[in-house]
Write a protein that holds these residues in place. Structure first.
Motif, short mmCIF file in Angstrom:
data_model
loop_
_atom_site.label_atom_id
_atom_site.label_comp_id
_atom_site.label_asym_id
_atom_site.label_seq_id
_atom_site.Cartn_x
_atom_site.Cartn_y
_atom_site.Cartn_z
N PRO A 1 39.68 42.29 34.22
CA PRO A 1 40.65 42.40 33.12
C PRO A 1 40.54 41.18 32.20
O PRO A 1 40.16 40.10 32.65
CB PRO A 1 42.01 42.43 33.82
CG PRO A 1 41.77 41.91 35.20
CD PRO A 1 40.34 42.21 35.53
N LEU A 2 40.83 41.39 30.94
CA LEU A 2 40.85 40.31 29.93
C LEU A 2 39.50 39.61 29.77
O LEU A 2 39.42 38.55 29.14
CB LEU A 2 41.93 39.27 30.27
CG LEU A 2 43.35 39.82 30.35
CD1 LEU A 2 44.33 38.77 30.88
CD2 LEU A 2 43.81 40.31 28.99
N ALA A 3 38.44 40.21 30.33
CA ALA A 3 37.14 39.53 30.31
C ALA A 3 36.62 39.32 28.89
O ALA A 3 35.93 38.35 28.62
CB ALA A 3 36.13 40.32 31.13
N ARG A 4 36.98 40.23 28.00
CA ARG A 4 36.47 40.11 26.63
C ARG A 4 36.95 38.80 25.99
O ARG A 4 36.20 38.15 25.27
CB ARG A 4 36.94 41.31 25.80
CG ARG A 4 36.06 41.61 24.60
CD ARG A 4 36.62 42.75 23.77
NE ARG A 4 36.96 43.94 24.54
CZ ARG A 4 36.09 44.88 24.90
NH1 ARG A 4 34.83 44.77 24.54
NH2 ARG A 4 36.48 45.92 25.60
N VAL A 5 38.18 38.42 26.28
CA VAL A 5 38.75 37.21 25.68
C VAL A 5 38.49 35.99 26.55
O VAL A 5 38.12 34.92 26.07
CB VAL A 5 40.27 37.37 25.48
CG1 VAL A 5 40.88 36.09 24.92
CG2 VAL A 5 40.56 38.55 24.56
N THR B 1 34.41 36.26 32.42
CA THR B 1 34.49 36.86 33.75
C THR B 1 35.21 35.96 34.75
O THR B 1 36.02 36.41 35.55
CB THR B 1 33.08 37.18 34.27
OG1 THR B 1 32.41 37.96 33.27
CG2 THR B 1 33.13 37.99 35.55
N GLN B 2 34.94 34.65 34.67
CA GLN B 2 35.52 33.72 35.64
C GLN B 2 37.05 33.73 35.59
O GLN B 2 37.72 33.89 36.62
CB GLN B 2 35.00 32.30 35.35
CG GLN B 2 35.55 31.26 36.32
CD GLN B 2 35.27 29.82 35.86
OE1 GLN B 2 34.78 29.58 34.75
NE2 GLN B 2 35.58 28.88 36.72
N CYS C 1 42.79 36.53 36.67
CA CYS C 1 43.84 37.46 36.24
C CYS C 1 43.83 38.72 37.10
O CYS C 1 44.89 39.32 37.35
CB CYS C 1 43.67 37.80 34.77
SG CYS C 1 43.92 36.36 33.71
N ALA C 2 42.66 39.12 37.57
CA ALA C 2 42.58 40.26 38.49
C ALA C 2 43.35 39.95 39.77
O ALA C 2 44.11 40.78 40.28
CB ALA C 2 41.12 40.58 38.80
#
Lengths: 131, 403
Positions: free
Chosen positions: B176-180, B183-184, B189-190
């Motif tokens: 989730p929220l990886a675009r902003v 990945t780390q 957030c995951a």
């Protein structure tokens, strides 16, 4: 070095004589505030945030009027207390938030010649949208 | 001489515009035209506290009494159907035409809809009415599937848990929220969602969403999720049609300069719909941040009054999920280093996104006290010593002074 005669952020007419007694409560020293810039104290059951900026001490109700975050966990920048929750900015003197036109309650503060800080646990709204 | 200011759209931009104009003693006519029937309101709470418990204390922007006292006209439930750039007027759905010296296009956006997906239990969340429909369906024990792990989707998932729903969050990207966030930090957030009791389906696109009766079936990979309600949060589309038809330049939003001016004299655009040239980032950007809308509303007001003003803020936004406060400042689409300050395990940290040593953005969970200074580091394009940045005992403002 800490200037023992730290100024006090209090509206004119608020500063009592040092010996007036009354409900003034000793909460901190200028020295420790100068070092940590802020301190959370509890007076008469109320959480009060003390701030030290530009050589002066001020006191606000610690619970942000917006979403009840703790202002003492925030910072002081450019004469404003910035809430860590949603970055609302309150004038360190008056508690006034220009963007929202709302006011955080503040408290009278005095500092004695020995650098001891006193707060009077009497909330005041220093400014309203009509001012 | 400005006598009349008309804002198309009655959201955050227009509310701040009106407030700023009156605060600066503008005594001409102010008309805010809104397509929605509601008084101007804030959107951020719709996926946060308003969704969790109906808290509407901060929802409405311009109290009725204030509008009466300040003589600000609200035309609500009134879509604008035409814009005459040369004649500087707008035409309303009811046929009226209003001439103006300044027109502010603040038409915002609408939820991006998935094609060929229909059903009264498949919802989008953009408006107060959307929130009302979701409120009715989000009963304790309801099965909620959220499609899209961006900020809206993440907040809806968290609010769903707060209301006792069984929640599954589906995100096409790895986290989730990886675009902003990358990945780390997306993985952090995951974990926040897992901790909050949300089931995750990551790295897989949704194949289909079909409602039959009161059940919605969401096909993800080779699995079918059954839901009582589905919320799709896959971004918004800017409402550019009016500007486009009027001949204004449109390219990923209404194109404006750093003073929020379109190519036509007296016509401005701001907020979610505006693609704004940003002097700090050296390019045009369209963002969907509440704070940018507020600040742009004030910039437009100042420019209308002849106080030349520029939008150059580094950006800031927040998200409240579960018991956690998330904040982000800056703008980073690429970075080569993430510097962590605080503790990932304790969910109390600030992550600084650096590119060639320059601070481009910062993301904090429960360290909002770092964010004001972080914004200044971004604005100053500072190159702080990464070790000092990572040290929680460093006063971040000291890192600015070295500039």
């Amino acid at each position: 070095m800490v200037d023992d005669a730290a100024r006090v952020r209090a509206p004119e007419g608020e500063a009592p004589a040092p010996s007036s007694g009354g409900s003034w409560v000793e909460v901190a020293t200028v020295k420790e505030l100068a070092r940590h810039k802020k301190k959370l104290v509890e007076v008469a059951g109320e959480p009060i945030a003390l701030f030290y900026a530009d050589g002066a001490v001020s006191a606000m109700y610690d619970v942000c009027i917006h979403k009840e975050r703790s202002l003492s966990k925030g910072i002081v920048m450019g004469g404003k207390v910035i809430c860590p929750g949603h970055q609302w900015m309150f004038d360190v003197d008056t508690g006034w938030c220009e963007e929202e036109e709302r006011c955080q309650p503040s408290y009278p503060v005095r500092v004695d010649d020995d650098g001891v800080v006193y707060v009077e646990p009497r909330q005041r709204i220093a400014r309203t949208a009509d001012d | 001489m400005t006598d009349t200011v008309v804002a198309v759209g009655a959201g955050q931009v227009s509310a701040v515009l009106a407030r700023t104009l009156r605060r600066r003693k503008f005594d001409g006519r102010i008309v805010l035209v809104g397509a929605e029937p509601h008084r101007p309101y804030q959107r951020p709470p719709l996926s946060k506290e308003y969704l969790v418990d109906g808290d509407d204390e901060d929802l409405y922007l311009l109290p009725e009494q204030w509008c009466a006292d300040k003589d600000v006209e609200l035309l609500l439930g009134t879509p604008v159907t035409g814009l005459d750039v040369a004649g500087r007027s707008v035409t309303l759905a009811d046929g009226r035409t209003i001439g103006a010296d300044a027109i502010v296009l603040a038409t915002g956006g609408r939820a991006r809809r998935l094609p060929d997906v229909e059903g009264d239990r498949i919802l989008y969340l953009r408006t107060l009415d959307d929130a009302g429909r979701l409120d009715q369906l989000l009963q304790p024990g309801a099965r909620l599937v959220v499609v899209g792990g961006g900020f809206i989707g993440s907040e809806v998932a968290a609010a769903g848990r707060a209301r006792g729903a069984e929640v599954t969050l589906v995100e096409m990207l790895e986290q989730p929220l990886a675009r902003v966030l990358g990945t780390q930090l997306g993985a952090v957030c995951a974990q926040v969602h897992v901790r909050g009791g949300v089931q995750l389906r990551l790295g897989q696109p949704v194949e289909s969403i079909v409602q039959s009766g009161d059940v919605v079936r969401v096909r993800v990979g080779d699995e079918t999720l059954e839901a009582d309600v589905v919320v799709v949060g896959v971004g918004i589309e800017p409402n550019v049609e009016l500007a486009d038809a009027a001949g204004l330049k449109v390219d990923n939003g209404i194109v404006v300069d750093e003073q929020l001016r379109t190519g036509a004299p007296g016509i401005y655009a701001a907020g979610d719909v505006a693609n704004v040239h940003h002097p700090l980032y050296g390019k045009s950007l369209r963002v969907e941040h509440f704070d940018a809308a507020s600040k742009q509303g004030a910039v437009v007001a100042n420019n209308i009054l002849g106080r030349e003003s520029t939008f150059a803020d580094p950006y800031w936004f927040w998200s409240d999920q579960y018991d956690l406060n998330l904040q982000y400042t800056g703008h980073a689409t690429s970075w080569d280093r993430v510097v962590l300050r605080g503790s990932l395990d304790d969910l109390a940290f600030t992550a600084f996104y650096l590119e060639d040593g320059v601070v481009r953005a910062a993301f904090a969970i429960e360290r909002g006290d770092d964010i004001a200074a972080a914004g200044q580091l971004v604005a100053a394009q500072a190159r702080p010593d990464p070790e000092a940045l990572a040290d929680v005992d460093t006063d971040l403002f000291d890192l600015l002074e070295g500039e």
